[in-house]
Design a protein around this motif. Sequence first.
Motif, PDB file in Angstrom:
ATOM      1  N   ALA A   1      11.005  14.223  -1.830  1.00 31.91           N
ATOM      2  CA  ALA A   1       9.991  14.061  -3.003  1.00 31.91           C
ATOM      3  C   ALA A   1       8.985  12.913  -3.169  1.00 31.91           C
ATOM      4  CB  ALA A   1      10.763  14.312  -4.426  1.00 31.91           C
ATOM      5  N   LEU A   2       9.397  11.214  -2.862  1.00 31.70           N
ATOM      6  CA  LEU A   2       8.844  10.658  -3.024  1.00 31.70           C
ATOM      7  C   LEU A   2       7.559  11.185  -1.508  1.00 31.70           C
ATOM      8  CD1 LEU A   2       8.033   8.021  -3.009  1.00 31.70           C
ATOM      9  CD2 LEU A   2       9.568   7.217  -1.914  1.00 31.70           C
TER      10      LEU A   2
ATOM     11  N   SER B   1       8.035   7.055  11.284  1.00 30.18           N
ATOM     12  CA  SER B   1       7.119   7.826  11.943  1.00 30.18           C
ATOM     13  C   SER B   1       5.710   7.465  11.033  1.00 30.18           C
ATOM     14  CB  SER B   1       7.696   9.326  10.398  1.00 30.18           C
ATOM     15  OG  SER B   1       7.137  10.395  11.010  1.00 30.18           O
ATOM     16  N   ILE B   2       5.950   6.959   9.673  1.00 26.65           N
ATOM     17  CA  ILE B   2       4.127   6.438   9.580  1.00 26.65           C
ATOM     18  C   ILE B   2       3.748   5.377   9.517  1.00 26.65           C
ATOM     19  CG2 ILE B   2       4.137   5.134   7.172  1.00 26.65           C
ATOM     20  CD1 ILE B   2       5.604   6.211   5.509  1.00 26.65           C
TER      21      ILE B   2
ATOM     22  N   ILE C   1       4.135   9.714  -1.995  1.00 25.14           N
ATOM     23  CA  ILE C   1       2.919   9.090  -0.955  1.00 25.14           C
ATOM     24  C   ILE C   1       1.694  10.650   0.096  1.00 25.14           C
ATOM     25  CG2 ILE C   1       3.224   8.096   1.810  1.00 25.14           C
ATOM     26  CD1 ILE C   1       5.672   6.995  -0.254  1.00 25.14           C
ATOM     27  N   GLY C   2       2.315  11.438  -0.038  1.00 24.09           N
ATOM     28  CA  GLY C   2       1.672  12.370   0.922  1.00 24.09           C
ATOM     29  C   GLY C   2       1.502  12.350   2.497  1.00 24.09           C
ATOM     30  N   VAL C   3       2.691  12.423   3.045  1.00 23.14           N
ATOM     31  CA  VAL C   3       2.989  12.537   4.501  1.00 23.14           C
ATOM     32  C   VAL C   3       3.333  13.354   4.751  1.00 23.14           C
ATOM     33  CG1 VAL C   3       2.130   9.610   4.248  1.00 23.14           C
ATOM     34  CG2 VAL C   3       4.383  10.250   4.171  1.00 23.14           C
ATOM     35  N   ALA C   4       3.846  14.168   3.921  1.00 22.96           N
ATOM     36  CA  ALA C   4       4.834  15.496   4.210  1.00 22.96           C
ATOM     37  C   ALA C   4       5.211  16.942   3.643  1.00 22.96           C
ATOM     38  CB  ALA C   4       6.393  14.592   4.060  1.00 22.96           C
TER      39      ALA C   4
ATOM     40  N   ASP D   1       0.637  -1.019   0.084  1.00 19.44           N
ATOM     41  CA  ASP D   1       0.266   0.474   0.382  1.00 19.44           C
ATOM     42  C   ASP D   1       0.661   1.269  -0.413  1.00 19.44           C
ATOM     43  OD1 ASP D   1      -2.114  -1.587   0.016  1.00 19.44           O
ATOM     44  OD2 ASP D   1      -2.607  -0.760   2.268  1.00 19.44           O
ATOM     45  N   LEU D   2       2.131   1.446   0.349  1.00 12.99           N
ATOM     46  CA  LEU D   2       2.991   1.598   0.379  1.00 12.99           C
ATOM     47  C   LEU D   2       3.652   2.607  -0.776  1.00 12.99           C
ATOM     48  CD1 LEU D   2       4.278   4.517   3.158  1.00 12.99           C
ATOM     49  CD2 LEU D   2       6.115   2.737   2.353  1.00 12.99           C
TER      50      LEU D   2
END
Length: 477
Positions: free
Chosen positions: A396-397, A375-376, A402-405, A216-217
Amino acid sequence: MASETMKLPHVAVTASPGLGHVIPLLEFSKRLVIEHGVHVSFLVMNTNEQPSAAQAQLLQSPNLPPGLQVVDLPPVDVSAVASVRFTRLCTIAEESLKSLRSVLMEIGKPQALIIDLFASQAFDIFSELSIPIYSFFTTSVAFFTFALYLPTLDREVEGEFIDLPEPIGIPGCSSVRPEDLLDHVRNRKNDDYKWFSFHMRRLPLAAGIFLNSWEDLEPVSLKAIREHRFYLQIPTPPIYPIGPLIKQDEPLIVSDEEYLAWLDKQPSDSVLFVALGSGGTLSAEQLAEMAWGLELSKQRFIWVVRKPSDATAATYFNVGSDVNDPKTYLPEGFLDRTQGVGVVIRSWAKQAAVLRHPSTGGFLSHCGWNSSLESIYHGVPMIAWPLYSEQRMNAALLTEEIGVAVKPVLEHGKKVIEREEIKRVVRLLMESEEGKVIRHRVKKLKESGVRALGKGGSSYESFACVVEKWKEDEATK
């Protein structure tokens, strides 16, 4: 008991120098022992210098499971080894591997050897011993696709990759901006590039590759490796996503109890944890701007500080061993003005303990892959502050795919990220609606990561698939 242990499948695992390599491979070894009944010899590369305090504590932990044997390889004399971090790491690994054959024959021939990506000389050493060698890739799947594409890039591009006018297209995956490229490929004439290219070209020699990620990541990159014609033609070895493998337990000492007790008194999701990995350091100017930015943000924080240095990875080989006094390099009065709002820790903190604490609501991180996964896994959104190696690509990823930062902006022509920008991005993550969206996203991925590792989860089953093969091979002996 000992005879029972020796009847189990026996594999050997070795990691390159540095906590960023040792930690995930040690966690990998623990899972093999605890969950899958494998006997593991964990081989440690050493030098004639004092090991880092943090690594020594990790490998001497009383919590290591029975069936996991830590074996020291003979120390390498580093007096003549290059001081450049990556070249030094690769040279130490190459010299350490020269003793690998005799050490393994001494402890018993293993059914398989698992190496990390900078120990690929093992393929030569064991070519005639019929021991399958698996590679453990210590960073993201996205970075793995870049590594597989690098030989093609090397062949087709003239000049420096960093000078390309357009982003580099990676088959089936997101493009990589030249400015985000990892340090090791930014100058094709130096030793870092030669070492990195050498090891990446040898990835296809592996019997299989373990990836510290999960379905899923990074679904896009995993799909590309499995289905895109480019990777099928290499051919890419079988891949086994087995993450997130992170440090789960750390013995606490008195100084740890102090900042954890402070965390106990703070509201849920209210504290920003600032830590730049096992080797990360800031320049004196950037350190001062960081201090002012944190103070101006008026957010609670825990900050792991080190003496300023113009080298971005000054403590890579001696993490936890450096001695420093924050009063001598933080802005005058900073510690007094932020008392009660922030806690400053010298050199090293128990990162997993801080990230899993319910009061921790954000993580300003260097974006090393281990820290990103931690962290995730603990549901903590990030501020991306990449320093060296592949961390710009990870940033960048994490921010764009991924949209977590979130990532602070370095103004054009400036050498440091300034205090007002640090204040802005800290408040954005900790207080804004955008921060809430990112927090929700990372909490969902936390649940997904826990499921992946649990019995029946995708990573658990990926692990079990390989172990079953080793057990069948053992049974046919």
